[in-house]
Design a protein around this motif. Sequence first.
Motif, PDB file in Angstrom:
ATOM      1  N   ALA A 182      58.299  24.809  74.032  1.00 17.90           N
ATOM      2  CA  ALA A 182      57.811  26.158  73.740  1.00 17.90           C
ATOM      3  C   ALA A 182      56.286  26.221  73.692  1.00 17.90           C
ATOM      4  O   ALA A 182      55.677  26.555  72.682  1.00 17.90           O
ATOM      5  CB  ALA A 182      58.394  26.643  72.425  1.00 17.90           C
ATOM      6  N   CYS A 183      55.661  25.856  74.800  1.00 18.01           N
ATOM      7  CA  CYS A 183      54.204  25.945  74.902  1.00 18.01           C
ATOM      8  C   CYS A 183      53.851  25.847  76.388  1.00 18.01           C
ATOM      9  O   CYS A 183      54.709  25.505  77.195  1.00 18.01           O
ATOM     10  CB  CYS A 183      53.524  24.825  74.118  1.00 18.01           C
ATOM     11  N   PRO A 184      52.597  26.148  76.759  1.00 16.36           N
ATOM     12  CA  PRO A 184      52.232  25.966  78.163  1.00 16.36           C
ATOM     13  C   PRO A 184      52.530  24.526  78.594  1.00 16.36           C
ATOM     14  O   PRO A 184      52.265  23.590  77.840  1.00 16.36           O
ATOM     15  CB  PRO A 184      50.725  26.236  78.175  1.00 16.36           C
ATOM     16  N   SER A 185      53.100  24.367  79.765  1.00 16.22           N
ATOM     17  CA  SER A 185      53.511  23.021  80.162  1.00 16.22           C
ATOM     18  C   SER A 185      53.460  22.852  81.678  1.00 16.22           C
ATOM     19  O   SER A 185      53.714  23.784  82.431  1.00 16.22           O
ATOM     20  CB  SER A 185      54.925  22.754  79.658  1.00 16.22           C
ATOM     21  N   VAL A 186      53.103  21.652  82.094  1.00 22.44           N
ATOM     22  CA  VAL A 186      53.099  21.335  83.521  1.00 22.44           C
ATOM     23  C   VAL A 186      53.743  19.975  83.734  1.00 22.44           C
ATOM     24  O   VAL A 186      53.822  19.162  82.813  1.00 22.44           O
ATOM     25  CB  VAL A 186      51.663  21.299  84.125  1.00 22.44           C
TER      26      VAL A 186
ATOM     27  N   TYR B 287      54.450  31.536  78.825  1.00 28.84           N
ATOM     28  CA  TYR B 287      53.329  30.602  78.925  1.00 28.84           C
ATOM     29  C   TYR B 287      52.881  30.400  80.367  1.00 28.84           C
ATOM     30  O   TYR B 287      52.045  29.559  80.652  1.00 28.84           O
ATOM     31  CB  TYR B 287      53.728  29.258  78.318  1.00 28.84           C
ATOM     32  N   ILE B 288      53.475  31.175  81.274  1.00 26.53           N
ATOM     33  CA  ILE B 288      53.286  30.888  82.696  1.00 26.53           C
ATOM     34  C   ILE B 288      51.816  30.950  83.125  1.00 26.53           C
ATOM     35  O   ILE B 288      51.348  30.100  83.881  1.00 26.53           O
ATOM     36  CB  ILE B 288      54.190  31.787  83.576  1.00 26.53           C
ATOM     37  N   ASP B 289      51.056  31.944  82.628  1.00 25.41           N
ATOM     38  CA  ASP B 289      49.658  32.080  83.065  1.00 25.41           C
ATOM     39  C   ASP B 289      48.836  30.848  82.709  1.00 25.41           C
ATOM     40  O   ASP B 289      48.092  30.332  83.537  1.00 25.41           O
ATOM     41  CB  ASP B 289      49.014  33.323  82.435  1.00 25.41           C
TER      42      ASP B 289
ATOM     43  N   ALA C 203      53.119  21.973  69.464  1.00 24.58           N
ATOM     44  CA  ALA C 203      52.158  21.581  70.496  1.00 24.58           C
ATOM     45  C   ALA C 203      51.519  22.801  71.152  1.00 24.58           C
ATOM     46  O   ALA C 203      52.140  23.859  71.286  1.00 24.58           O
ATOM     47  CB  ALA C 203      52.853  20.742  71.551  1.00 24.58           C
ATOM     48  N   ASP C 204      50.255  22.628  71.542  1.00 27.61           N
ATOM     49  CA  ASP C 204      49.558  23.686  72.270  1.00 27.61           C
ATOM     50  C   ASP C 204      49.654  23.472  73.765  1.00 27.61           C
ATOM     51  O   ASP C 204      49.372  24.373  74.551  1.00 27.61           O
ATOM     52  CB  ASP C 204      48.078  23.704  71.855  1.00 27.61           C
TER      53      ASP C 204
END
Length: 356
Positions: free
Chosen positions: A210-214, A173-175, A99-100
């Motif tokens: 393992a990707c940007p996540s919120v 991926y925090i940014d 996933a992106d």
Amino acid sequence: MKSNTIKLSLTLLFFLLSSFFLSAINQQFTIVIDAGHGGKDPGAIGKITKEKHINLAVALALGRQIKRNHKDVKIIYTRTKDVFIPLHKRAAIANRNHADLFISIHTNAASSRKVRGTETYTLGQHRTKKNLDVAMRENAVITLENDYKKRYHNFDPHSVDSYIMFNLMQDRYIDNSIYLATHIQKEFRKAGRRNLGVRQAGFVVLYRSACPSVLVELGFITNRSEERFLKSTAGRNKLANVIYKAFVKYKKRYDKKSKTTKNIPIVSTKQKSTRKTSRKNSKHKKTTYRIQLFAVKRKLPRNSKAFKGLKNISVHKTGSYYKYTYGKTTSYSEITKLKKKIIKKFPHSIIVGSKK
Ligand SMILES: [Zn+2]
């Protein structure tokens, strides 16, 4: 006759191949939409509805909207029905599908009925007790899983100590996660929802993907007027639309970025090329892995019993915490092996990577 058959099969092959490549080109961004809770886990319970129903409705509405307007986005839901999915499986779905982006959708609850508003979380160390409370409540679902102690390496969702591990964690991926979270909150405000801001806390579901996540908290089920809004179709569509608009901004930036990355090797002047290469090299600097045993607020003596006999412990001070680590290697498999050796003594230990 024979040549006609060959022509026909060649044409067919051509169409098959081109449609295969087209779909490969068209679907290059994968989003995982995670409706929190489900099945035996209702999440927060209100007067007229339950969190799991709100989360699912908004997740599906968000997916529908993305599907309508973005043919190049592959949408994966962690659930499309009222079923129980363990947290680790939700993250595994994201990781398995490369996933992106991972968006987890939840509904908040508070002991006071007056509290209302929206907030979006990214992974990190909580700065306030309130943020910790939200993470604790959302993580508590793992206790409904049979083998959770083993599965989550004795992570206890109810113990404050367990959350220390999120302090040193360097989330690469925090940014991007914060970028999306900021836009979600901006859109909430524009849509007339109360904005409680972007926050950080240790959510297991975000930690494992393992990707940007919120993680979005749509509103408070414990507030009467907000619950009515969360239960209404109009309200749900409005909330989905907010996340959708932020997603569009995120995707636009993502497309622009991936275009520039592709252009990097094509540089003509020498000066430019050295600058770009050095930038590229710094990007590919090797990661050094260590095992963080724990983080504490006071410095420990070298021979402290807390190290349980382990030698060659390093200490790094970050903020008000002393972080104690063991081992140092650039090989991920080596550090995993090392971690297996000490996991019984240090069940809360985690692998941390740094590029310094
Ligand atoms: Zn929840």
